[in-house]
Scaffold this motif. Sequence first.
Motif, PDB file in Angstrom:
ATOM      1  N   THR A   1      39.508  46.545  34.066  1.00 45.36           N
ATOM      2  CA  THR A   1      38.061  46.753  34.181  1.00 45.36           C
ATOM      3  C   THR A   1      37.287  45.702  33.397  1.00 45.36           C
ATOM      4  O   THR A   1      37.463  45.579  32.177  1.00 45.36           O
ATOM      5  CB  THR A   1      37.671  48.148  33.630  1.00 45.36           C
ATOM      6  OG1 THR A   1      38.536  49.115  34.193  1.00 45.36           O
ATOM      7  CG2 THR A   1      36.218  48.464  33.953  1.00 45.36           C
TER       8      THR A   1
ATOM      9  N   ARG B   1      38.683  53.116  23.360  1.00 43.34           N
ATOM     10  CA  ARG B   1      40.078  52.702  23.220  1.00 43.34           C
ATOM     11  C   ARG B   1      40.167  51.672  22.093  1.00 43.34           C
ATOM     12  O   ARG B   1      39.183  51.007  21.777  1.00 43.34           O
ATOM     13  CB  ARG B   1      40.591  52.044  24.511  1.00 43.34           C
ATOM     14  CG  ARG B   1      40.167  52.690  25.801  1.00 43.34           C
ATOM     15  CD  ARG B   1      40.841  53.995  26.077  1.00 43.34           C
ATOM     16  NE  ARG B   1      42.285  53.902  26.009  1.00 43.34           N
ATOM     17  CZ  ARG B   1      43.083  54.960  25.911  1.00 43.34           C
ATOM     18  NH1 ARG B   1      42.548  56.164  25.866  1.00 43.34           N
ATOM     19  NH2 ARG B   1      44.381  54.822  25.854  1.00 43.34           N
TER      20      ARG B   1
ATOM     21  N   ASN C   1      36.953  54.094  31.080  1.00 42.68           N
ATOM     22  CA  ASN C   1      38.081  54.794  30.466  1.00 42.68           C
ATOM     23  C   ASN C   1      37.782  55.355  29.084  1.00 42.68           C
ATOM     24  O   ASN C   1      38.665  55.936  28.457  1.00 42.68           O
ATOM     25  CB  ASN C   1      39.282  53.852  30.361  1.00 42.68           C
ATOM     26  CG  ASN C   1      39.690  53.336  31.718  1.00 42.68           C
ATOM     27  OD1 ASN C   1      40.317  54.050  32.472  1.00 42.68           O
ATOM     28  ND2 ASN C   1      39.296  52.121  32.048  1.00 42.68           N
TER      29      ASN C   1
ATOM     30  N   CYS D   1      35.247  51.441  26.894  1.00 44.33           N
ATOM     31  CA  CYS D   1      35.267  50.981  28.277  1.00 44.33           C
ATOM     32  C   CYS D   1      34.433  51.960  29.097  1.00 44.33           C
ATOM     33  O   CYS D   1      34.634  53.165  28.987  1.00 44.33           O
ATOM     34  CB  CYS D   1      36.705  50.924  28.787  1.00 44.33           C
ATOM     35  SG  CYS D   1      36.839  50.679  30.561  1.00 44.33           S
TER      36      CYS D   1
ATOM     37  N   TRP E   1      33.932  41.776  28.460  1.00 38.64           N
ATOM     38  CA  TRP E   1      35.181  42.318  27.928  1.00 38.64           C
ATOM     39  C   TRP E   1      35.995  42.874  29.089  1.00 38.64           C
ATOM     40  O   TRP E   1      35.442  43.345  30.074  1.00 38.64           O
ATOM     41  CB  TRP E   1      34.915  43.422  26.886  1.00 38.64           C
ATOM     42  CG  TRP E   1      34.462  42.872  25.576  1.00 38.64           C
ATOM     43  CD1 TRP E   1      33.180  42.571  25.203  1.00 38.64           C
ATOM     44  CD2 TRP E   1      35.293  42.529  24.457  1.00 38.64           C
ATOM     45  NE1 TRP E   1      33.156  42.072  23.926  1.00 38.64           N
ATOM     46  CE2 TRP E   1      34.441  42.039  23.444  1.00 38.64           C
ATOM     47  CE3 TRP E   1      36.664  42.600  24.212  1.00 38.64           C
ATOM     48  CZ2 TRP E   1      34.923  41.619  22.204  1.00 38.64           C
ATOM     49  CZ3 TRP E   1      37.141  42.176  22.991  1.00 38.64           C
ATOM     50  CH2 TRP E   1      36.270  41.687  21.992  1.00 38.64           C
ATOM     51  N   TYR E   2      37.308  42.806  28.929  1.00 34.25           N
ATOM     52  CA  TYR E   2      38.240  43.224  29.985  1.00 34.25           C
ATOM     53  C   TYR E   2      39.166  44.289  29.423  1.00 34.25           C
ATOM     54  O   TYR E   2      39.841  44.059  28.406  1.00 34.25           O
ATOM     55  CB  TYR E   2      39.048  41.999  30.425  1.00 34.25           C
ATOM     56  CG  TYR E   2      40.084  42.234  31.495  1.00 34.25           C
ATOM     57  CD1 TYR E   2      39.713  42.482  32.816  1.00 34.25           C
ATOM     58  CD2 TYR E   2      41.442  42.166  31.199  1.00 34.25           C
ATOM     59  CE1 TYR E   2      40.663  42.661  33.798  1.00 34.25           C
ATOM     60  CE2 TYR E   2      42.399  42.337  32.187  1.00 34.25           C
ATOM     61  CZ  TYR E   2      42.008  42.588  33.496  1.00 34.25           C
ATOM     62  OH  TYR E   2      42.947  42.750  34.473  1.00 34.25           O
ATOM     63  N   HIS E   3      39.132  45.465  30.020  1.00 34.64           N
ATOM     64  CA  HIS E   3      40.099  46.498  29.613  1.00 34.64           C
ATOM     65  C   HIS E   3      41.378  46.255  30.382  1.00 34.64           C
ATOM     66  O   HIS E   3      41.466  46.484  31.595  1.00 34.64           O
ATOM     67  CB  HIS E   3      39.547  47.906  29.903  1.00 34.64           C
ATOM     68  CG  HIS E   3      40.479  48.982  29.448  1.00 34.64           C
ATOM     69  ND1 HIS E   3      41.008  49.922  30.296  1.00 34.64           N
ATOM     70  CD2 HIS E   3      41.009  49.234  28.221  1.00 34.64           C
ATOM     71  CE1 HIS E   3      41.818  50.723  29.609  1.00 34.64           C
ATOM     72  NE2 HIS E   3      41.832  50.330  28.359  1.00 34.64           N
ATOM     73  N   SER E   4      42.382  45.765  29.651  1.00 34.72           N
ATOM     74  CA  SER E   4      43.566  45.204  30.279  1.00 34.72           C
ATOM     75  C   SER E   4      44.386  46.236  31.075  1.00 34.72           C
ATOM     76  O   SER E   4      44.760  45.968  32.214  1.00 34.72           O
ATOM     77  CB  SER E   4      44.410  44.541  29.193  1.00 34.72           C
ATOM     78  OG  SER E   4      45.307  43.680  29.762  1.00 34.72           O
TER      79      SER E   4
ATOM     80  N   SER F   1      43.602  48.860  32.682  1.00 39.25           N
ATOM     81  CA  SER F   1      42.992  49.349  33.915  1.00 39.25           C
ATOM     82  C   SER F   1      42.345  48.230  34.726  1.00 39.25           C
ATOM     83  O   SER F   1      41.894  48.455  35.836  1.00 39.25           O
ATOM     84  CB  SER F   1      41.922  50.403  33.586  1.00 39.25           C
ATOM     85  OG  SER F   1      40.837  49.802  32.914  1.00 39.25           O
TER      86      SER F   1
ATOM     87  N   GLU G   1      43.646  46.889  23.426  1.00 40.29           N
ATOM     88  CA  GLU G   1      43.719  47.048  24.877  1.00 40.29           C
ATOM     89  C   GLU G   1      42.735  46.135  25.604  1.00 40.29           C
ATOM     90  O   GLU G   1      42.694  46.120  26.826  1.00 40.29           O
ATOM     91  CB  GLU G   1      43.423  48.506  25.262  1.00 40.29           C
ATOM     92  CG  GLU G   1      44.494  49.470  24.797  1.00 40.29           C
ATOM     93  CD  GLU G   1      44.279  50.884  25.326  1.00 40.29           C
ATOM     94  OE1 GLU G   1      43.414  51.086  26.201  1.00 40.29           O
ATOM     95  OE2 GLU G   1      44.983  51.789  24.840  1.00 40.29           O
ATOM     96  N   PHE G   2      41.944  45.382  24.852  1.00 39.56           N
ATOM     97  CA  PHE G   2      40.881  44.605  25.480  1.00 39.56           C
ATOM     98  C   PHE G   2      41.104  43.105  25.306  1.00 39.56           C
ATOM     99  O   PHE G   2      41.744  42.669  24.360  1.00 39.56           O
ATOM    100  CB  PHE G   2      39.525  44.973  24.865  1.00 39.56           C
ATOM    101  CG  PHE G   2      39.114  46.403  25.134  1.00 39.56           C
ATOM    102  CD1 PHE G   2      38.377  46.724  26.254  1.00 39.56           C
ATOM    103  CD2 PHE G   2      39.482  47.410  24.258  1.00 39.56           C
ATOM    104  CE1 PHE G   2      38.004  48.031  26.510  1.00 39.56           C
ATOM    105  CE2 PHE G   2      39.112  48.732  24.504  1.00 39.56           C
ATOM    106  CZ  PHE G   2      38.372  49.043  25.625  1.00 39.56           C
TER     107      PHE G   2
END
Lengths: 96, 970
Positions: A62, A12, A9, A6, A55-58, A60, A16-17
């Motif tokens: 983002t 990861r 962040n 990310c 992609w979405y970092h869940s 946070s 988490e994505f």
Amino acid sequence: MKLLTCPMNGTRPLSEFIFGGEYREGPDQNTCTDAEWAAFVHNRSGAPGDKKEWWYHSPSGTWFIAERNTLTDKVSRTYLLGANNNNSNTAQEASK
Amino acid sequence: MTLRTSKQVGEWINRNKKISFKFEGEQFTAFEGDTISSALWAADQKVLGRSFKYHRPRGVLSLANHDVNVLMTDGIDTNIRADVVEVKDGMVLTAVNTTGGVKKDKSSYIDSISPLLPVGFYYKAFHTPRRFFPFWEKVIRNAAGLGIVNFDYPRILKRKQHSHCDVLVIGAGPTGLTAAYEAAQAGLEVTLVDENRQVGGSLTYDRGGETAASKQLNDLLIKVANQSNIKMLTGTYAAGYYPDHLIPVVSEGGINKVRAKTVIVASGAFEQPPVFRYNDLPGVMLGSAAQRLIYRYGVKPFNNGIVVTANDYGYRVALDLLEAGTKVVAVVDLRKGTNTCGAAITLAKRGIKIYAGYCVYEALASSDKSSVRGAVLCEYDNIANVALTKNKLTLECDGIAMSAGWAPAGALLYQAGTGMQFDNSVQQFVPSRLPAGIFAAGKVNGIFDLEQRLQDGKRAANEALRYLGLEAPQITVARPVGQPSDLSCPSHPYPMVPHDKGKNFVDFDEDIQIKDFVNAAKEGFDNIELMKRFTTVGMGPSQGKHSNMNAIRILARIRDLPVEKIGTTTSRPFFHPTPIGHLGGRGFHAHRLTSLHDWHQANGAVFTDIGAWKRAAYYPTNGQTKEQAIQTEAMAVRTAAGIIDGSSFGKIEVHGPDAAEFLERFFTGSYKTQKVGRCRYVMLLDDSGVIADDGIASRLADDLFYLSIGTSNAAAVYREMQRSQQMWQLDIGLVNVTGAFGAINIAGPVARTILSALTDLDLSYESFPISSVRESHVAGVEARLIRVAFVSDVGYELHIPMAHVPHVWNALLEAGKQHGLRPFGSDTQRLLRLEMGHPMPGVDTDGLTNPFEIGADWAIEMNKPYFIGQRSLQILAKRPLRKQLVPFVLAENFKGEMPMDCNLVVDGRAILGRVTSIAYSKFINRCIGFAYVSPAKTAVGSTFEIRTDSGTLVKATVAAAPFIQNQKGA
């Protein structure tokens, strides 16, 4: 499990994505024909290769773009969308 | 009689500690550190198990995890691998897969009828006549499988561990130890795993009668022990490879998921048995198994032994046997020519007879077929790979050690995507194209010479260092180049000896002989993956570790192709059978609970899962059915008032100067003109114009909108808002306050009366009309009050901090007691909104529904510059509608079969649409619903037919929504 970086962040685990589909620039909706718009909305290229993906970092919240080769599953670069977002991460940096 | 040798240097047993255990009813003693098999073998107990199919007596083959000749049970664990499991005091064991004991297995008659049972016979033999199939199925099911599952097993949960390291080294033989040491010297964090209880790999057993290996191991161990940055995990196998170097390593304690920056695979090679008649008799074992018995456990494999070999390892094994006190009757070498390796010269000096260019044509069984009494030797044609049976020579012996070649333990390399290629010089598949960050070294890399292996470990470590950006010199370690016929080649190209009477086993797990492969190919299963499935080679518990390579060679021979062209079967995790308890672990399902959850539970609510939330669906009292409970609750809302816990609704705040602009782009309506204190409907479309979700936007200030949206889709809507903001970069902030605010909806004719007792806010319809929002206090708590007409025309949504919801809820119930207020659940809410004539996205719409089809034209502001889905709607607007959602009623006092959601609306054979919602409303005393019909049938009063599940046609009439009469002035 795969790792993804990310831009906000760092690296990861994939759990988490959330995948957000391919990132594609649409045609100008004010000038394009109906057929052009329909093609943008409904057609996707399934050919493997280098793709830009959402992609979405869940944890946070983002959203970012990952450049991924869908054949080798290698992510070469991740970055925030937008002209002012230069803090891109290459996968190479992430692995160290 | 005992086969225990004198004390061996570096042995794994503690001779000062004796323990006793039971096997098949008999008492045995062992030393601490013995495996079950080594202890039994030391006691001259040679029949340790029975084979899967033919129930043949079996003993030690690999004394490692490479075969399952010896599977035992203690009554709970059904597959104890006795070759490697340490024996414990008081164990009570029996062999699996026997009928009446391992010594006199009553099922062994199957061996004598084996010609009637070729591979695949059951695929073909038993399906006709069909009426006998249940009988045969029962017979086969009884015969198949190993051991009996104890369903009264203890539930043992193993927690998952996670760890990280710079370098993961798999295999702690000489190569792996060297690699780990070199990497640690450079300051890296190293994790070293090995499946054995002690490290050392081949140095712990392959000694060639000398003590040099043991000294070498000691030196290595001292070096490694002095590196505090090496974490050594023994009794731990690397079970699989997952992307980005995630390797689950499994021990008795459970799974540890190791995330490594780089991986060095030094997993070695599995010794492969040569194939000759009766090569499965107890007493015929791999050379490495004999060595393991001697040096790890101080057990003599047999008294008078023959070594059959096709490489130089056999000569070393012969020296080790001599060291253990075994009389070596002969060394039989498949290869012609005089061997000049050191071990051969030593053997010759010690007067051991060497038969070069000979094979063991067959092993001879003792009268009870449970041990070896001799071997028949023949000259061997190394080109046709057949025994020349003109001159047979019989030698007496009680054991045979076999060393014919190796197969790489390359499972993890394959799983990681390594390109493997067959190296003719070493007769082995070796890595040719390694994925980034993965390195292979030692035998798995085709390097067999000990000194070279140490170098190869160092080379791999250096490459790993360079991969991590550190400096390390480049080292080259080359595999030997030559012909497979060269005497230095570690593996024989085709170590098979055909025999007319068969019983020359390739796969010991599954009792597969050479002829089975020939038959499979004749049937057309001549691709390696097909052959595997038809013959089941490599499908037993040892997963082809001792059999796949020979199977590939046999298939290559049958098809007259080079081994390279046959390829290997696909390797998948897990490398070794892993207990389900290790994999399962804890069940973990996260639920979100509202702050009223305990209250709902205490008041008998039935819960339903909506999104991640647990919601109260209805509250049955006094044995009410679901239907009765829902009607009772609905009637209360219609005649008095009800309250529902709406805390799970999605709640999102949009702050900032561009807040209205954001909403205009994101939703279909207009919001710039919306006044503070007013609420507007919001509808979200996707790019194709399909309805995604809807909700209410309440404007609390010029720069603050408070959105409430449905429960199930809220997280996804918020996510899409974030994505849009990422693209649009407007001057706003988004805050998801779903968990911060709880919500209560109080609805019904007396709702206003009840609420007025708890707030100073003027609730008159004039000053607080429908679709408006106020900020005030309710029961002393700050609240946002929204007048919605979702379930009733008089309704107030109270949005309050989550923690205060129970306080307000109880205050409302108290204040409403005298007015007949009662709680209602989400199932009741569905009925109430249907009575109000509100379609719900996801219930009354699907993944293809556009707003025109549900008559939501009023919610769309097409004249805006942009909103999501606008362009698609412009296209859709030009087209005639294909279907349209209409409210409908069934006949008064309808008594027939009630149509259900998704029943079709039909016209003869044509499908016009479907029912999306239908329910009986006690208040209206009619069956009401929504359905899609063709646009020609949408006028109020027109009729259509619904086909029920049983096929009867039910007449429905288009009605006007809402179905109920609202109060004047509300």
